[in-house]
Design a protein around this motif. Structure first.
Motif, PDB file in Angstrom:
ATOM      1  N   THR A  28      56.023  12.938  22.301  1.00  0.00           N
ATOM      2  CA  THR A  28      56.530  12.256  23.360  1.00  0.00           C
ATOM      3  C   THR A  28      57.587  11.543  22.750  1.00  0.00           C
ATOM      4  O   THR A  28      57.241  10.677  21.841  1.00  0.00           O
ATOM      5  CB  THR A  28      55.458  11.440  24.171  1.00  0.00           C
ATOM      6  N   LEU A  29      58.755  11.460  23.577  1.00  0.00           N
ATOM      7  CA  LEU A  29      59.831  10.894  23.173  1.00  0.00           C
ATOM      8  C   LEU A  29      59.998   9.337  23.795  1.00  0.00           C
ATOM      9  O   LEU A  29      59.348   9.513  24.499  1.00  0.00           O
ATOM     10  CB  LEU A  29      61.307  11.487  23.337  1.00  0.00           C
ATOM     11  N   GLN A  30      60.926   8.454  23.064  1.00  0.00           N
ATOM     12  CA  GLN A  30      60.848   6.994  23.775  1.00  0.00           C
ATOM     13  C   GLN A  30      61.340   7.310  25.267  1.00  0.00           C
ATOM     14  O   GLN A  30      60.982   6.483  26.118  1.00  0.00           O
ATOM     15  CB  GLN A  30      61.883   6.257  23.036  1.00  0.00           C
ATOM     16  N   ASP A  31      62.224   8.259  25.817  1.00  0.00           N
ATOM     17  CA  ASP A  31      62.796   8.136  26.931  1.00  0.00           C
ATOM     18  C   ASP A  31      61.770   8.965  27.991  1.00  0.00           C
ATOM     19  O   ASP A  31      61.896   9.364  29.163  1.00  0.00           O
ATOM     20  CB  ASP A  31      63.998   9.061  27.283  1.00  0.00           C
ATOM     21  N   THR A  33      60.399  12.311  27.619  1.00  0.00           N
ATOM     22  CA  THR A  33      60.579  13.605  27.416  1.00  0.00           C
ATOM     23  C   THR A  33      59.257  14.000  26.555  1.00  0.00           C
ATOM     24  O   THR A  33      58.938  13.349  25.498  1.00  0.00           O
ATOM     25  CB  THR A  33      61.876  14.110  26.828  1.00  0.00           C
ATOM     26  N   GLN A  34      58.651  15.265  27.019  1.00  0.00           N
ATOM     27  CA  GLN A  34      57.566  15.394  26.075  1.00  0.00           C
ATOM     28  C   GLN A  34      57.639  17.089  25.632  1.00  0.00           C
ATOM     29  O   GLN A  34      58.694  17.962  26.514  1.00  0.00           O
ATOM     30  CB  GLN A  34      56.251  15.689  26.921  1.00  0.00           C
ATOM     31  N   TYR A  35      57.606  17.414  24.393  1.00  0.00           N
ATOM     32  CA  TYR A  35      57.523  18.963  23.837  1.00  0.00           C
ATOM     33  C   TYR A  35      56.127  18.996  23.595  1.00  0.00           C
ATOM     34  O   TYR A  35      55.230  18.456  23.036  1.00  0.00           O
ATOM     35  CB  TYR A  35      58.273  18.865  22.612  1.00  0.00           C
ATOM     36  N   ILE A  36      55.524  20.270  24.120  1.00  0.00           N
ATOM     37  CA  ILE A  36      54.505  20.913  23.365  1.00  0.00           C
ATOM     38  C   ILE A  36      54.838  21.669  22.446  1.00  0.00           C
ATOM     39  O   ILE A  36      55.509  22.742  22.642  1.00  0.00           O
ATOM     40  CB  ILE A  36      53.765  21.552  24.630  1.00  0.00           C
ATOM     41  N   GLU A  66      63.312   8.363  17.761  1.00  0.00           N
ATOM     42  CA  GLU A  66      63.116   8.887  19.107  1.00  0.00           C
ATOM     43  C   GLU A  66      61.946   9.011  19.548  1.00  0.00           C
ATOM     44  O   GLU A  66      61.649   9.245  20.603  1.00  0.00           O
ATOM     45  CB  GLU A  66      64.265   9.735  19.633  1.00  0.00           C
ATOM     46  N   VAL A  67      60.965   9.299  18.634  1.00  0.00           N
ATOM     47  CA  VAL A  67      59.777   9.810  19.028  1.00  0.00           C
ATOM     48  C   VAL A  67      58.685   8.421  19.013  1.00  0.00           C
ATOM     49  O   VAL A  67      58.459   7.518  18.299  1.00  0.00           O
ATOM     50  CB  VAL A  67      59.036  10.704  17.548  1.00  0.00           C
ATOM     51  N   ALA A  68      58.028   8.663  20.303  1.00  0.00           N
ATOM     52  CA  ALA A  68      57.219   7.586  20.540  1.00  0.00           C
ATOM     53  C   ALA A  68      55.541   7.983  20.270  1.00  0.00           C
ATOM     54  O   ALA A  68      55.031   6.956  19.494  1.00  0.00           O
ATOM     55  CB  ALA A  68      57.154   7.397  22.050  1.00  0.00           C
TER      56      ALA A  68
END
Length: 74
Positions: A28-31, A33-36, A66-68
């Protein structure tokens, strides 16, 4: 000698089985956005990026700032 061959075969089979098991991970990014991903992404590289392959097979490279979160998918 046959017992030794059996043990090597069993060890190979166990290793192959475990290699086939992968756990999806959500990056999960700070904005928001999620990548699986197929597996846990490589940890931060020397130049400050996370690198991974998402489930569609696309190579992704994201600046670590940028990665949360990085966690296993539920």
């Amino acid at each position: 000698m046959k017992l030794k061959t059996f043990y090597y075969g069993a060890a190979f089979l166990c290793a192959a089985t475990l290699a086939g098991c992968s756990t999806n991970t959500v990056v999960t990014l700070q904005d928001g956005t999620q990548y699986i991903t197929k597996d846990v992404p490589d940890t931060k590289t020397k130049d400050g990026f996370y690198e991974f392959e998402d489930v569609s097979g696309k190579q992704v490279r994201i600046k670590a700032d940028e990665v949360a979160t990085v966690k296993e998918e539920d």
